[in-house]
Design a protein around this motif. Structure first.
Motif, mmCIF file in Angstrom:
data_model
loop_
_atom_site.group_PDB
_atom_site.id
_atom_site.type_symbol
_atom_site.label_atom_id
_atom_site.label_comp_id
_atom_site.label_asym_id
_atom_site.label_seq_id
_atom_site.Cartn_x
_atom_site.Cartn_y
_atom_site.Cartn_z
ATOM 1 N N PRO A 1 25.935 24.977 -8.560
ATOM 2 C CA PRO A 1 25.809 26.433 -8.383
ATOM 3 C C PRO A 1 27.126 27.009 -7.864
ATOM 4 O O PRO A 1 27.948 26.267 -7.315
ATOM 5 C CB PRO A 1 24.684 26.561 -7.343
ATOM 6 C CG PRO A 1 23.980 25.240 -7.370
ATOM 7 C CD PRO A 1 25.004 24.226 -7.737
ATOM 8 N N PRO A 2 27.344 28.325 -7.989
ATOM 9 C CA PRO A 2 26.404 29.308 -8.534
ATOM 10 C C PRO A 2 26.358 29.257 -10.055
ATOM 11 O O PRO A 2 27.335 28.899 -10.700
ATOM 12 C CB PRO A 2 26.978 30.638 -8.048
ATOM 13 C CG PRO A 2 28.458 30.385 -7.989
ATOM 14 C CD PRO A 2 28.600 28.962 -7.538
ATOM 15 N N HIS A 3 25.200 29.643 -10.606
ATOM 16 C CA HIS A 3 25.025 29.671 -12.042
ATOM 17 C C HIS A 3 25.011 31.124 -12.512
ATOM 18 O O HIS A 3 24.115 31.895 -12.171
ATOM 19 C CB HIS A 3 23.727 28.974 -12.439
ATOM 20 C CG HIS A 3 23.755 27.497 -12.195
ATOM 21 N ND1 HIS A 3 22.612 26.748 -11.991
ATOM 22 C CD2 HIS A 3 24.786 26.632 -12.121
ATOM 23 C CE1 HIS A 3 22.945 25.480 -11.811
ATOM 24 N NE2 HIS A 3 24.254 25.390 -11.879
ATOM 25 N N ASP A 4 26.025 31.501 -13.279
ATOM 26 C CA ASP A 4 26.112 32.841 -13.830
ATOM 27 C C ASP A 4 26.840 32.746 -15.168
ATOM 28 O O ASP A 4 27.145 31.650 -15.645
ATOM 29 C CB ASP A 4 26.823 33.800 -12.866
ATOM 30 C CG ASP A 4 28.185 33.270 -12.411
ATOM 31 O OD1 ASP A 4 28.785 32.429 -13.124
ATOM 32 O OD2 ASP A 4 28.662 33.688 -11.344
ATOM 33 N N PHE A 5 27.129 33.898 -15.794
ATOM 34 C CA PHE A 5 27.789 33.874 -17.097
ATOM 35 C C PHE A 5 29.160 33.210 -17.009
ATOM 36 O O PHE A 5 29.558 32.463 -17.904
ATOM 37 C CB PHE A 5 27.924 35.296 -17.649
ATOM 38 C CG PHE A 5 26.613 35.929 -18.029
ATOM 39 C CD1 PHE A 5 25.659 35.212 -18.738
ATOM 40 C CD2 PHE A 5 26.332 37.235 -17.683
ATOM 41 C CE1 PHE A 5 24.449 35.788 -19.095
ATOM 42 C CE2 PHE A 5 25.132 37.827 -18.040
ATOM 43 C CZ PHE A 5 24.183 37.101 -18.743
ATOM 44 N N TYR B 1 31.447 25.902 -18.046
ATOM 45 C CA TYR B 1 30.699 24.703 -18.399
ATOM 46 C C TYR B 1 30.821 24.437 -19.907
ATOM 47 O O TYR B 1 31.017 23.292 -20.350
ATOM 48 C CB TYR B 1 29.243 24.894 -18.002
ATOM 49 C CG TYR B 1 28.359 23.681 -18.120
ATOM 50 C CD1 TYR B 1 28.408 22.653 -17.190
ATOM 51 C CD2 TYR B 1 27.427 23.584 -19.166
ATOM 52 C CE1 TYR B 1 27.563 21.545 -17.290
ATOM 53 C CE2 TYR B 1 26.586 22.488 -19.268
ATOM 54 C CZ TYR B 1 26.655 21.476 -18.335
ATOM 55 O OH TYR B 1 25.829 20.381 -18.438
ATOM 56 N N PHE B 2 30.711 25.497 -20.701
ATOM 57 C CA PHE B 2 30.880 25.417 -22.149
ATOM 58 C C PHE B 2 32.248 24.844 -22.510
ATOM 59 O O PHE B 2 32.365 23.926 -23.341
ATOM 60 C CB PHE B 2 30.690 26.811 -22.763
ATOM 61 C CG PHE B 2 31.463 27.071 -24.019
ATOM 62 C CD1 PHE B 2 31.021 26.571 -25.238
ATOM 63 C CD2 PHE B 2 32.637 27.820 -23.983
ATOM 64 C CE1 PHE B 2 31.744 26.820 -26.401
ATOM 65 C CE2 PHE B 2 33.364 28.071 -25.140
ATOM 66 C CZ PHE B 2 32.908 27.571 -26.358
ATOM 67 N N LEU C 1 23.153 25.505 -21.543
ATOM 68 C CA LEU C 1 23.954 26.063 -20.459
ATOM 69 C C LEU C 1 23.051 26.340 -19.253
ATOM 70 O O LEU C 1 21.933 26.835 -19.402
ATOM 71 C CB LEU C 1 24.643 27.343 -20.913
ATOM 72 C CG LEU C 1 25.592 27.182 -22.112
ATOM 73 C CD1 LEU C 1 26.250 28.512 -22.452
ATOM 74 C CD2 LEU C 1 26.660 26.129 -21.830
ATOM 75 N N PRO C 2 23.523 26.041 -18.054
ATOM 76 C CA PRO C 2 22.657 26.087 -16.856
ATOM 77 C C PRO C 2 22.054 27.446 -16.553
ATOM 78 O O PRO C 2 20.873 27.537 -16.201
ATOM 79 C CB PRO C 2 23.606 25.638 -15.733
ATOM 80 C CG PRO C 2 24.656 24.837 -16.410
ATOM 81 C CD PRO C 2 24.850 25.478 -17.752
#
Length: 463
Positions: free
Chosen positions: A42-46, A52-53, A388-389
């Motif tokens: 985290p944090p997980h956002d756009f 990550y991509f 994607l998370p």
């Protein structure tokens, strides 16, 4: 006896070692090596999804040249802060385009989409599905989207769609044209989520209207979006929408019982049997093996001189399931008979591989009818579908090659089964180029099957 057992044990160990070395040297590790996943803390956002991509692609995508990697990185670095899942999907598509792989893509894009869906015919982009309030647009030809002709917008599609043939890119544009944010990237004039649309009816009457995209993001799938054109289809959260074609009307064979992957029918007037395979996998109610047995019996009972195999919507799956059927059908063609293979932009992946093997078995008795297949002869395909998370958007990342042109060399980076099972066939050029035009599609006709029937009748008359 102990010495004999020792020799046997030593020989078995040596044989096992040699098999293991051969497996590794021929690329077998691709089949058992798990994908590499970056850290997903985290944090997980756009923004974290996009990072990550990037790492997923660089860690796993096979065959990326230095030039392609640099182009990918340059696009990633140029992306402005992402505000929506539309931004995320489009940014990933832009970054993936230079990798030149039709399979490597955003597998489950979610975008704000217009209340209509499109389908390309040979001479028009037409509207095939709409919400009830826009059902009057069904069957209309699109003259312009956001002030630009669909054909003009096509020139910019390679910015978002890498790899594949021109026919594949045209097909993929059907999805892109439904999303205002994608249209904006392609050069159309967009006002927020609204798009100015100009259409024409078959009798030439023109209409202009303003369409607004759904406030909730709607899904798509690059390998299944063609379902929008099928009769009464409700895929991708379009339940309650209205379709141009319905199961209540007379439909051509390629659209009859379109919920079935496997379909067949005898055509006595053409001394032929028609079979449609819309995927390289078992049907819900019939396995490929059972289907093959049934079709071969039909061919025998009908004393069929011609076999028509419709792969225009065989978008892939597992080609190994189809290879026995391909071999059996090839053997079933009479000495003076012909096998007609129908192809198009959705003849793709395992469908492309399986279809190509007809040319290996019966090159002199094969006639390819339709239009260009979806991918090039050497392409990346085998891979995995990470999620994607934050956004839960899925990707498809490729990890091995296939080659139905030259065939796979023993020590190249092809997927191991391809080296053992798939023969190179050079090319899959269309012998009889024909597509359904606007009028034929609206009227439920199939000009492709008609062209085959004319060829059969012409051949019969010449004998």
């Amino acid at each position: 006896m102990k010495r004999i057992l020792l020799w046997i044990g030593s020989g078995f160990a040596l044989l096992t070692t040699l098999i293991g070395l051969a497996f590794v040297s021929l690329g077998g590790l691709q089949m058992i090596t798990p994908p590499s996943y970056p850290d997903a803390s985290p944090p997980h956002d756009f923004a974290s999804d996009f990072s990550y991509f990037r790492d997923l692609v660089l860690l796993n995508e096979v065959g990326v040249t230095e030039e392609q990697a640099n182009a990918f990185e340059a696009i990633v670095e140029s992306v402005e802060p992402l505000q929506s899942v539309d931004d995320l999907s489009l940014s990933m598509l832009r970054a993936l385009a230079p990798l030149d792989s039709a399979h490597t893509t955003v597998l489950s894009p979610r975008m704000h989409r217009l209340p209509i869906r499109f389908h390309w015919t040979s001479d028009a982009l037409i509207i095939v599905k709409a919400t009830p309030e826009h059902k009057g647009l069904l069957g209309q030809k699109v003259l312009s989207l956001g002030g630009q002709m669909p054909e003009e917008l096509l020139q910019n599609v390679p910015q978002l769609i890498g790899g594949g043939t021109p026919n594949w890119k045209r097909y993929r544009s059907e999805f892109l044209y439904s999303a205002p944010s994608a249209l904006s990237v392609l050069g159309a004039q967009i006002d927020g989520l609204t798009v100015q649309l100009e259409v024409s009816s078959l009798d030439g009457a023109r209409t202009e209207t303003i369409l607004e995209a759904d406030p909730v993001e709607m899904p798509g799938d690059p390998f299944w979006d063609f379902l929008d054109a099928f009769p009464d289809n409700k895929s991708f959260e379009t339940d309650g929408w209205v379709n141009l074609l319905t199961t209540e009307q007379s439909l051509p064979l390629y659209l009859q019982e379109s919920d079935r992957t496997l379909f067949s029918k005898a055509l006595p007037a053409d001394e032929a049997v028609y079979l449609r395979v819309n995927g390289s996998f078992d049907d819900e109610n019939e396995t490929i093996a059972q289907f093959g047995d049934r079709v071969l019996t039909m061919i025998d009972e009908a004393n069929a001189q011609n076999i028509i195999v419709d792969f225009r919507y065989n978008r892939g799956g597992d080609y190994t399931q189809l290879l026995p059927l391909i071999s059996d059908l090839s053997a079933a063609v009479p000495l003076e008979g012909q096998l007609y293979l129908i192809t198009g932009p959705n003849t793709f992946s395992a469908g492309l591989v399986a279809g190509s093997q007809f040319k290996h078995h019966i090159p002199d008795q094969l006639t390819i009818v339709g239009s260009e297949v979806g991918d090039v002869m050497r392409f990346k395909a085998e891979g995995f579908a990470p999620e994607l998370p934050a956004s839960k958007v899925e990707l498809y990342i490729t990890t091995a090659w296939g080659d139905v042109g030259k065939g796979c060399d023993w020590f190249d980076d092809c997927f191991l089964p391809n080296k053992l099972l798939v023969h190179g066939v050079g090319s899959l050029e269309v012998d009889v180029p024909v597509e359904n035009n606007w009028r034929a599609f609206v009227n439920g006709e199939d000009l492709i099957l008609k062209a085959i029937q004319q060829d059969i009748q012409g051949s019969s008359a010449a004998e």
